[in-house]
Design an enzyme around this catalytic site. Structure first.
Site, PDB file in Angstrom:
ATOM      1  N   ASP A  33       0.833  -1.204   0.000  1.00 32.23           N
ATOM      2  CA  ASP A  33       0.000   0.000   0.000  1.00 32.23           C
ATOM      3  C   ASP A  33       0.872   1.261   0.000  1.00 32.23           C
ATOM      4  O   ASP A  33       1.331   1.713   1.056  1.00 32.23           O
ATOM      5  CB  ASP A  33      -0.902   0.012   1.247  1.00 32.23           C
ATOM      6  CG  ASP A  33      -2.116  -0.894   1.096  1.00 32.23           C
ATOM      7  OD1 ASP A  33      -2.788  -0.823   0.042  1.00 32.23           O
ATOM      8  OD2 ASP A  33      -2.394  -1.662   2.030  1.00 32.23           O
ATOM      9  N   GLY A 143      -5.582   0.841   7.821  1.00 37.92           N
ATOM     10  CA  GLY A 143      -6.018  -0.536   8.004  1.00 37.92           C
ATOM     11  C   GLY A 143      -7.014  -0.597   9.156  1.00 37.92           C
ATOM     12  O   GLY A 143      -7.191   0.381   9.893  1.00 37.92           O
ATOM     13  N   ASP A 174     -10.716  -4.554  -1.364  1.00 41.08           N
ATOM     14  CA  ASP A 174      -9.687  -4.119  -0.412  1.00 41.08           C
ATOM     15  C   ASP A 174     -10.272  -3.256   0.696  1.00 41.08           C
ATOM     16  O   ASP A 174     -10.768  -2.158   0.438  1.00 41.08           O
ATOM     17  CB  ASP A 174      -8.616  -3.329  -1.194  1.00 41.08           C
ATOM     18  CG  ASP A 174      -7.448  -2.876  -0.321  1.00 41.08           C
ATOM     19  OD1 ASP A 174      -7.381  -3.263   0.854  1.00 41.08           O
ATOM     20  OD2 ASP A 174      -6.596  -2.123  -0.854  1.00 41.08           O
TER      21      ASP A 174
END
Ligand code: DX5
Ligand code: ZN
Length: 214
Positions: A33, A143, A174
């Site tokens: 990422d 996250g 995602d």
């Protein structure tokens, strides 16, 4: 269902050991990422570059690079050097089409990503030219967020569109995917699930990946 493990929540101190553990746990991809501090607030450029370099050295598992950056072309060029499995750029970035061209020219699989508020309609014309579509199921940046349910409809839409138009892109989802939510995206037609905290914070990574793949 394939699993791409996001390394966003990996701690710097034990990164190499964690990468090794993720490999042993049989991830299908390492999800990288890349955030530039402009497209999103967070900046992960240094850690992701170092990590991509390390993983490329110690593992044969392909890198799945997700560029959350303003200048997609610049970072695409940078990550091409690591010979990744995929490089995905955001349609909301300033030069995504140019970046896709460069990625494809180098023979790397190219992906296009859409944020939760971007419609499938906005990428329809490029769908015949991409190898992957990444549907963000949370707002990019962090996250451990909760999956936004409304985004799941876009996976279904992309799945139906692919059949109707005889296309062959992979569909990747995602954000916020764990043992409780993975069935939703699977039933909608996703081929690859990105999982970060669900795997990184798991007591038994191998068992968790096994269950996620079921
Ligand atoms: C969010 C990133 C995701 C994130 C996934 O901007 O693109 O890849 O790390 O993490 P979890 O699985 O914890 O939502
Ligand atoms: Zn990602």
């Amino acid at each position: 269902m394939e699993i791409s493990t996001s390394i966003l929540s990996v701690k710097k101190e034990d990164a190499v050991q964690t990468f090794y553990n993720i490999e042993v746990a049989k991830t299908d991809y390492f999800h990288i990422d890349v955030m530039d501090g402009k497209f999103v607030e967070q900046n992960t450029t240094e850690f992701m570059k170092e990590s991509a370099q390390t993983i490329e050295h110690i593992s044969n598992i392909p890198l799945d690079v997700h560029l959350m950056v303003e200048d997609a072309k610049k970072y695409a060029e940078e990550y091409l050097l690591f010979n990744p499995g995929f490089i995905t750029v955001h349609v909301e970035s300033k030069n995504s089409k140019e970046a896709l061209e460069i990625i494809k020219q180098e023979g790397i699989k190219a992906g296009i990503s859409i944020k939760p508020n971007t419609l499938v309609e906005e990428i329809k014309e490029i769908l015949p030219y991409v190898n992957l579509v990444l549907v963000m199921t949370v707002e990019p940046g962090l996250g451990g967020q909760k999956l936004i349910l409304e985004t799941v409809d876009k996976i279904k839409e992309l799945h139906d569109y692919r059949i109707r138009n005889n296309l062959d892109y992979y569909i990747e989802a995602d954000g916020g995917i764990n043992l409780d939510t993975i069935d939703l995206i699977k039933e909608a037609g996703a081929d690859i699930a990105v999982c970060g905290t669900a795997i990184i914070n798991a007591e038994d990574m191998k068992q968790t990946i096994k269950e996620l793949k079921k």
